[in-house]
Write a protein that holds these residues in place. Structure first.
Motif, PDB file in Angstrom:
ATOM      1  N   LEU A 135       7.712   0.275   7.907  1.00  0.00           N
ATOM      2  CA  LEU A 135       6.660   0.071   6.909  1.00  0.00           C
ATOM      3  C   LEU A 135       7.251  -0.238   5.533  1.00  0.00           C
ATOM      4  CD1 LEU A 135       4.073   2.785   7.972  1.00  0.00           C
ATOM      5  CD2 LEU A 135       4.018   0.328   8.424  1.00  0.00           C
ATOM      6  N   ARG A 136       8.356   0.426   5.200  1.00  0.00           N
ATOM      7  CA  ARG A 136       9.033   0.108   3.929  1.00  0.00           C
ATOM      8  C   ARG A 136       9.550  -1.333   3.941  1.00  0.00           C
ATOM      9  NH1 ARG A 136      11.296   5.670   4.212  1.00  0.00           N
ATOM     10  NH2 ARG A 136       9.984   6.867   2.787  1.00  0.00           N
ATOM     11  N   ALA A 137      10.096  -1.763   5.081  1.00  0.00           N
ATOM     12  CA  ALA A 137      10.596  -3.135   5.197  1.00  0.00           C
ATOM     13  C   ALA A 137       9.466  -4.143   5.015  1.00  0.00           C
ATOM     14  CB  ALA A 137      11.282  -3.333   6.549  1.00  0.00           C
ATOM     15  N   ALA A 138       8.248  -3.729   5.336  1.00  0.00           N
ATOM     16  CA  ALA A 138       7.077  -4.592   5.160  1.00  0.00           C
ATOM     17  C   ALA A 138       6.527  -4.514   3.737  1.00  0.00           C
ATOM     18  CB  ALA A 138       5.999  -4.219   6.169  1.00  0.00           C
ATOM     19  N   GLY A 139       7.166  -3.697   2.893  1.00  0.00           N
ATOM     20  CA  GLY A 139       6.779  -3.633   1.493  1.00  0.00           C
ATOM     21  C   GLY A 139       5.902  -2.470   1.091  1.00  0.00           C
ATOM     22  N   HIS A 140       5.614  -1.568   2.006  1.00  0.00           N
ATOM     23  CA  HIS A 140       4.751  -0.427   1.691  1.00  0.00           C
ATOM     24  C   HIS A 140       5.550   0.717   1.068  1.00  0.00           C
ATOM     25  CE1 HIS A 140       1.413  -2.289   3.741  1.00  0.00           C
ATOM     26  NE2 HIS A 140       2.186  -2.511   4.795  1.00  0.00           N
ATOM     27  N   ARG A 141       4.882   1.513   0.262  1.00  0.00           N
ATOM     28  CA  ARG A 141       5.455   2.760  -0.249  1.00  0.00           C
ATOM     29  C   ARG A 141       5.038   3.844   0.736  1.00  0.00           C
ATOM     30  NH1 ARG A 141       2.873   2.935  -5.844  1.00  0.00           N
ATOM     31  NH2 ARG A 141       1.477   1.514  -4.797  1.00  0.00           N
ATOM     32  N   VAL A 142       6.012   4.503   1.337  1.00  0.00           N
ATOM     33  CA  VAL A 142       5.739   5.393   2.461  1.00  0.00           C
ATOM     34  C   VAL A 142       6.222   6.805   2.170  1.00  0.00           C
ATOM     35  CG1 VAL A 142       6.117   5.775   4.933  1.00  0.00           C
ATOM     36  CG2 VAL A 142       6.032   3.444   4.034  1.00  0.00           C
ATOM     37  N   VAL A 143       5.389   7.770   2.546  1.00  0.00           N
ATOM     38  CA  VAL A 143       5.768   9.176   2.549  1.00  0.00           C
ATOM     39  C   VAL A 143       5.502   9.680   3.953  1.00  0.00           C
ATOM     40  CG1 VAL A 143       5.239  11.469   1.652  1.00  0.00           C
ATOM     41  CG2 VAL A 143       5.269   9.513   0.109  1.00  0.00           C
ATOM     42  N   GLY A 144       6.454  10.420   4.507  1.00  0.00           N
ATOM     43  CA  GLY A 144       6.305  10.967   5.847  1.00  0.00           C
ATOM     44  C   GLY A 144       6.032  12.449   5.820  1.00  0.00           C
ATOM     45  N   ALA A 193       0.803  -1.219   0.000  1.00  0.00           N
ATOM     46  CA  ALA A 193       0.000   0.000   0.000  1.00  0.00           C
ATOM     47  C   ALA A 193       0.839   1.274   0.000  1.00  0.00           C
ATOM     48  CB  ALA A 193      -0.905  -0.002   1.231  1.00  0.00           C
ATOM     49  N   ARG A 194       0.188   2.337  -0.470  1.00  0.00           N
ATOM     50  CA  ARG A 194       0.746   3.685  -0.375  1.00  0.00           C
ATOM     51  C   ARG A 194       0.299   4.241   0.983  1.00  0.00           C
ATOM     52  NH1 ARG A 194      -2.101   3.426  -5.049  1.00  0.00           N
ATOM     53  NH2 ARG A 194      -3.608   4.886  -4.194  1.00  0.00           N
ATOM     54  N   VAL A 195       1.268   4.508   1.867  1.00  0.00           N
ATOM     55  CA  VAL A 195       0.966   4.903   3.240  1.00  0.00           C
ATOM     56  C   VAL A 195       1.560   6.277   3.528  1.00  0.00           C
ATOM     57  CG1 VAL A 195       1.233   4.308   5.691  1.00  0.00           C
ATOM     58  CG2 VAL A 195       0.966   2.485   3.982  1.00  0.00           C
ATOM     59  N   LEU A 196       0.756   7.147   4.098  1.00  0.00           N
ATOM     60  CA  LEU A 196       1.202   8.456   4.560  1.00  0.00           C
ATOM     61  C   LEU A 196       1.341   8.380   6.077  1.00  0.00           C
ATOM     62  CD1 LEU A 196       1.805  11.484   4.195  1.00  0.00           C
ATOM     63  CD2 LEU A 196      -0.687  11.883   4.265  1.00  0.00           C
ATOM     64  N   VAL A 197       2.538   8.685   6.583  1.00  0.00           N
ATOM     65  CA  VAL A 197       2.799   8.695   8.024  1.00  0.00           C
ATOM     66  C   VAL A 197       2.912  10.150   8.464  1.00  0.00           C
ATOM     67  CG1 VAL A 197       4.441   8.082   9.845  1.00  0.00           C
ATOM     68  CG2 VAL A 197       3.982   6.466   7.990  1.00  0.00           C
ATOM     69  N   VAL A 198       2.044  10.562   9.385  1.00  0.00           N
ATOM     70  CA  VAL A 198       2.018  11.934   9.881  1.00  0.00           C
ATOM     71  C   VAL A 198       2.405  11.905  11.355  1.00  0.00           C
ATOM     72  CG1 VAL A 198       0.673  14.058  10.041  1.00  0.00           C
ATOM     73  CG2 VAL A 198       0.090  12.344   8.291  1.00  0.00           C
ATOM     74  N   GLU A 199       3.623  12.340  11.636  1.00  0.00           N
ATOM     75  CA  GLU A 199       4.191  12.272  12.995  1.00  0.00           C
ATOM     76  C   GLU A 199       5.170  13.412  13.153  1.00  0.00           C
ATOM     77  OE1 GLU A 199       5.280  11.839  16.493  1.00  0.00           O
ATOM     78  OE2 GLU A 199       4.081  10.075  15.987  1.00  0.00           O
ATOM     79  N   ASP A 200       4.984  14.229  14.197  1.00  0.00           N
ATOM     80  CA  ASP A 200       5.857  15.387  14.387  1.00  0.00           C
ATOM     81  C   ASP A 200       7.206  15.025  14.996  1.00  0.00           C
ATOM     82  OD1 ASP A 200       4.216  14.914  16.759  1.00  0.00           O
ATOM     83  OD2 ASP A 200       5.127  16.720  17.586  1.00  0.00           O
ATOM     84  N   ASP A 201       7.317  13.884  15.643  1.00  0.00           N
ATOM     85  CA  ASP A 201       8.595  13.456  16.214  1.00  0.00           C
ATOM     86  C   ASP A 201       9.407  12.758  15.117  1.00  0.00           C
ATOM     87  OD1 ASP A 201      10.518  11.534  17.406  1.00  0.00           O
ATOM     88  OD2 ASP A 201       9.714  12.276  19.312  1.00  0.00           O
ATOM     89  N   GLN A 202      10.512  13.388  14.704  1.00  0.00           N
ATOM     90  CA  GLN A 202      11.325  12.876  13.596  1.00  0.00           C
ATOM     91  C   GLN A 202      11.802  11.441  13.832  1.00  0.00           C
ATOM     92  OE1 GLN A 202      12.369  14.255  10.470  1.00  0.00           O
ATOM     93  NE2 GLN A 202      13.056  12.151  10.210  1.00  0.00           N
ATOM     94  N   ASP A 203      12.232  11.121  15.044  1.00  0.00           N
ATOM     95  CA  ASP A 203      12.732   9.776  15.321  1.00  0.00           C
ATOM     96  C   ASP A 203      11.635   8.723  15.165  1.00  0.00           C
ATOM     97  OD1 ASP A 203      15.290  10.757  15.830  1.00  0.00           O
ATOM     98  OD2 ASP A 203      14.933  10.935  17.992  1.00  0.00           O
ATOM     99  N   ILE A 204      10.461   9.021  15.704  1.00  0.00           N
ATOM    100  CA  ILE A 204       9.349   8.076  15.592  1.00  0.00           C
ATOM    101  C   ILE A 204       8.919   7.951  14.126  1.00  0.00           C
ATOM    102  CG2 ILE A 204       6.927   7.663  16.193  1.00  0.00           C
ATOM    103  CD1 ILE A 204       7.541   9.002  18.915  1.00  0.00           C
ATOM    104  N   ARG A 205       8.833   9.094  13.425  1.00  0.00           N
ATOM    105  CA  ARG A 205       8.444   9.071  12.015  1.00  0.00           C
ATOM    106  C   ARG A 205       9.416   8.220  11.196  1.00  0.00           C
ATOM    107  NH1 ARG A 205       8.209  14.160  11.174  1.00  0.00           N
ATOM    108  NH2 ARG A 205      10.107  14.460   9.977  1.00  0.00           N
ATOM    109  N   THR A 206      10.711   8.414  11.425  1.00  0.00           N
ATOM    110  CA  THR A 206      11.718   7.639  10.689  1.00  0.00           C
ATOM    111  C   THR A 206      11.589   6.154  11.003  1.00  0.00           C
ATOM    112  OG1 THR A 206      13.222   9.519  10.628  1.00  0.00           O
ATOM    113  CG2 THR A 206      14.191   7.338  10.309  1.00  0.00           C
TER     114      THR A 206
END
Length: 129
Positions: free
Chosen positions: A21-30, A2-15
């Motif tokens: 999620l990428r390791a699980a095969g998803h296409r991710v944009v933060g 899936a194409r997943v959008l991750v919205v998280e203000d904490d850079q470490d958690i977002r990364t």
């Protein structure tokens, strides 16, 4: 996946979420803020799923998802909230927007399971990306 959008203000958690999620095969944009997330959706179209922090500076994840829901392409998009806020009213507010609500610190396997379940239950396809 899936194409997943991750919205998280904490850079470490977002990364961490993006990498997992990428390791699980998803296409991710933060996105580091609600405003950035809305810009991404405006430019690229709706993701297939969005993961949002509830408590962020500016717009909360609840406000961001409510705004996204006004777009027909995002109306049925699966959403998962991540939050340290565990009051029943906070959880109910997330669920009222049709989202799964997970508490922080999040167990990554639980997040992946929630994503799989949300995508399996999804009706229709999102555009963009």
């Amino acid at each position: 996946m899936a194409r997943v959008l991750v919205v998280e203000d904490d850079q470490d958690i977002r990364t961490l979420l993006e990498v997992r999620l990428r390791a699980a095969g998803h296409r991710v944009v933060g996105a580091g803020s609600g405003e950035a997330a809305l810009e991404i959706v405006a430019e690229r179209g709706a993701p297939e799923l969005v993961v949002l922090d509830v408590s962020m500076p500016g717009r909360s994840g609840l406000e961001v998802l409510a705004q996204m829901r006004t777009d027909p392409a995002c109306a049925a998009m699966p959403a998962i909230f991540l939050s340290g806020r565990v009051q029943p009213e906070d959880i109910a507010a997330g669920q009222a927007l049709g989202a799964t609500y997970l508490t922080k610190p999040v167990v990554l396997s639980a997040l992946l399971t929630a994503i799989d379940r949300s995508l399996a239950a999804r009706v229709g396809a999102a555009g963009g990306w």
